[in-house]
Scaffold this active site. Structure first.
Site, short mmCIF file in Angstrom:
data_model
loop_
_atom_site.label_atom_id
_atom_site.label_comp_id
_atom_site.label_asym_id
_atom_site.label_seq_id
_atom_site.Cartn_x
_atom_site.Cartn_y
_atom_site.Cartn_z
N ARG A 213 0.82 -1.22 0.00
CA ARG A 213 0.00 0.00 0.00
C ARG A 213 0.86 1.28 0.00
O ARG A 213 0.35 2.36 -0.22
CB ARG A 213 -0.94 -0.01 1.22
N GLU B 204 -9.17 -11.14 11.41
CA GLU B 204 -8.72 -10.07 10.51
C GLU B 204 -9.92 -9.36 9.89
O GLU B 204 -10.97 -9.96 9.69
CB GLU B 204 -7.83 -10.66 9.41
C1 UD1 Z 1 -1.31 -7.35 11.18
C2 UD1 Z 1 -2.16 -8.31 12.01
C3 UD1 Z 1 -3.42 -7.57 12.49
C4 UD1 Z 1 -3.01 -6.33 13.28
C5 UD1 Z 1 -2.06 -5.46 12.46
C6 UD1 Z 1 -1.51 -4.37 13.35
C7 UD1 Z 1 -1.86 -10.56 11.08
C8 UD1 Z 1 -2.45 -11.63 10.25
N1 UD1 Z 1 -2.57 -9.44 11.21
O1 UD1 Z 1 -2.07 -6.99 10.04
O2 UD1 Z 1 -4.20 -8.42 13.30
O3 UD1 Z 1 -4.19 -5.60 13.62
O4 UD1 Z 1 -0.95 -6.22 11.97
O5 UD1 Z 1 -0.75 -3.44 12.64
O6 UD1 Z 1 -0.78 -10.72 11.63
N2 UD1 Z 1 5.25 -9.37 7.46
C9 UD1 Z 1 6.28 -10.23 7.18
N3 UD1 Z 1 6.06 -11.28 6.36
C10 UD1 Z 1 4.83 -11.54 5.82
C11 UD1 Z 1 3.78 -10.66 6.12
C12 UD1 Z 1 4.01 -9.58 6.94
O7 UD1 Z 1 7.39 -10.05 7.66
O8 UD1 Z 1 4.73 -12.54 5.11
C13 UD1 Z 1 5.51 -8.21 8.33
C14 UD1 Z 1 5.33 -6.90 7.64
O9 UD1 Z 1 6.54 -6.45 7.08
C15 UD1 Z 1 4.85 -5.97 8.76
C16 UD1 Z 1 4.16 -6.92 9.71
O10 UD1 Z 1 4.57 -8.24 9.39
O11 UD1 Z 1 5.91 -5.33 9.42
C17 UD1 Z 1 2.66 -6.82 9.62
O12 UD1 Z 1 2.26 -7.08 8.29
P1 UD1 Z 1 1.08 -6.28 7.61
O13 UD1 Z 1 0.90 -6.78 6.24
O14 UD1 Z 1 1.29 -4.82 7.79
O15 UD1 Z 1 -0.13 -6.80 8.53
P2 UD1 Z 1 -1.50 -6.12 8.78
O16 UD1 Z 1 -2.39 -6.39 7.64
O17 UD1 Z 1 -1.29 -4.72 9.17
CA CA Z 2 0.50 -3.29 9.37
#
Ligand code: UD1
Ligand code: CA
Length: 468
Positions: free
Chosen positions: A21, A160
């Protein structure tokens, strides 16, 4: 790693996502907030909990992120971004045999304070739960996972946004993405999770329901200040985080004895330092690792980038980059001090003056309309208006040396390489191409010729009949 029993804490920062995003080629966690990459804030907050090991999970732009955390954390790669549970699982090899507790945070929450993390860790250790979540109540919970509790208020699961029912969407308590887990059994649980959900991802949040169904305790700690836990997912949220953090930095400065006349138009980076009784006027940017002493007047309209500024310095409508200014210097209005300058105490750099790689001695003055580059200027030198060091011959740069107490007349060109000796004088309007010995007068300009009665003779000439 130290293994001193149950109280040992390790930390994992999830930072492998691209942050789609953000619409950016730079990994999300490297986008700066108040001049510093987001992940550095998270690292600092995590370091404040005293973990014996910090692991950062990187993926998109992994080398760049690894460089940014070098020396402060271990790095593991998540080759494919299959979700937050899968991301945490990548840290398993580094934590093999670790039997303490694991603090997990995301890399995209730059406002999170160390105190909040410590509160979570303490509550987790005191409560003896298998997992403790940090939650927050948000007026607008859109985009976050919702915390589902039962009638008794016990945490049941996290759902989620994309998987939530209308009733669940109405819940205002959100998962902040920060957790503390007992290490025992965690990675086995992560490895067993499925990805039958709207996004087809392995959700770390599914650990909650898994634990609860197995009768393991899951508790929650509510963050006191919900703004702290706001994640940055797009550039609108990035600007919001910047605004909140900027205000926090300015308030810290004001409380430490700095006057900020107009916080709305003053920008100070996280790493910058400003001394007591310094006054910052509006439209001022203090960037990078700038350090400013006490009793200075900065602005209006100043931009300082990695500058080192002594005490009692006055800088107005000027840009100063990667340079040092001694005590009592004055710069501007309308001056440009480019990288590599070192000004001794009491130097005056006036209006429309540009300096570059100039070392200027104590009390010297360059008051107006000059360019001084690749130059060393002694003490007590006066450089007249319009003086130019001609440092570039079209191929390379050459140095100019000006000795102590020299006087450079106005509108002088100093064609480098050239040396002006101590106490030498240069006649105004000279183009100096050869060294001038100490104490000498150097003049290099056409001699003046006066033609007597010139105007009267011109008038007597016959009219050529032109139209004027
Ligand atoms: C996540 C949480 C959500 C919470 C939110 C808070 C999950 C499924 N959801 O959602 O409940 O309210 O954070 O901000 O965990 N990342 C990785 N590898 C991946 C995917 C993500 O390292 O495969 C890291 C991203 O870089 C980021 C963090 O995990 O720093 C969160 O990922 P993001 O995609 O922002 O999750 P949200 O949709 O915000
Ligand atoms: Ca996030």
């Amino acid at each position: 790693m130290r293994r001193t029993g149950i109280r040992v804490l390790a930390a994992v920062i999830l930072a492998a996502g691209q942050g789609r995003r953000m619409k950016s080629d730079i990994p999300k966690v490297l986008h700066p907030v108040c001049g510093r990459p987001m992940i550095h804030y998270v690292l600092e907050a995590v370091e404040g909990t005293g973990p014996s090991l910090i692991v950062v999970v990187v993926g998109f732009g992994g080398e760049m992120v690894a460089r940014a955390v070098e020396g402060r954390a271990q790095v593991v790669y998540q080759e494919e971004q299959l979700g937050t549970a899968h991301a945490l699982l990548q840290a398993a090899p580094l934590l093999a045999g670790f039997d303490g507790h694991i603090l997990v945070t995301c890399g995209d929450t730059p406002l999170l304070a160390s105190g909040t993390l410590r509160r979570l860790v303490e509550a987790h250790l005191a409560g003896g739960a298998s997992a403790t979540l940090l939650t927050a109540y948000l007026e607008d919970p859109t985009g976050y996972g919702r915390v589902v509790r039962d009638e008794a208020g016990r945490v049941r699961k996290v759902v989620e946004q994309k998987d939530a029912s209308p009733a669940e969407l109405a819940i205002k308590e959100v998962n902040t993405g920060v957790y503390c887990f007992a290490a025992a059994g965690l990675f086995e649980t992560l490895a067993a999770l499925g990805r039958e959900n709207a996004q087809g991802e392995y959700y770390l949040t599914d650990v909650v329901e898994n634990y609860v169904s197995r009768g393991l305790a899951v508790y929650a700690v509510v963050a006191e200040d919900p703004r702290e836990v706001e994640g940055v997912n797009d550039r609108v949220q990035l600007a919001r985080a910047e605004g909140l953090l900027r205000r926090r930095i300015l308030e810290e400065l004001m409380l430490s004895g700095v006057t900020v006349l107009d916080p709305a138009t003053t920008f100070v980076d996280r790493e910058a330092r400003v001394g007591r009784d310094t006054v910052i006027y509006p439209f001022t940017f203090i960037e990078g690792r700038t350090v400013i002493g006490a009793r200075c007047t900065i602005g209006p309209g100043a931009r300082l980038v990695n500058a080192r500024v002594g005490d009692g310095v006055v800088i107005q409508q000027a840009v100063v980059e990667d340079s040092e200014l001694g005590d009592g210097c004055t710069v501007g209005p309308y001056a440009y001090v480019r990288p590599g300058c070192v000004l001794a105490p009491g130097v005056k750099v006036g209006s429309f003056v540009e300096l570059k790689k100039a070392v200027v001695g104590r009390g010297s003055k360059i008051p107006h309309l000059s360019y001084v580059g690749d130059a060393s200027v002694g003490e007590g030198v006066n450089i007249g208006a319009g003086t130019i060091t001609c440092n570039f011959d079209g191929e390379r740069k050459w140095p100019t040396e000006i000795g102590d107490g020299a006087f450079i007349g106005s509108n002088t060109n100093l064609v480098a390489p050239v040396k002006i000796g101590a106490g030498a004088y240069i006649g105004a309007g000279s183009t100096i191409t050869r060294d001038v010995p100490p104490g000498a007068l150097g003049v290099a300009r056409g001699r003046q010729k006066n033609i007597a009665n010139w105007q009267a003779r011109k008038k007597k000439k016959p009219d050529t009949g032109g139209e004027g």
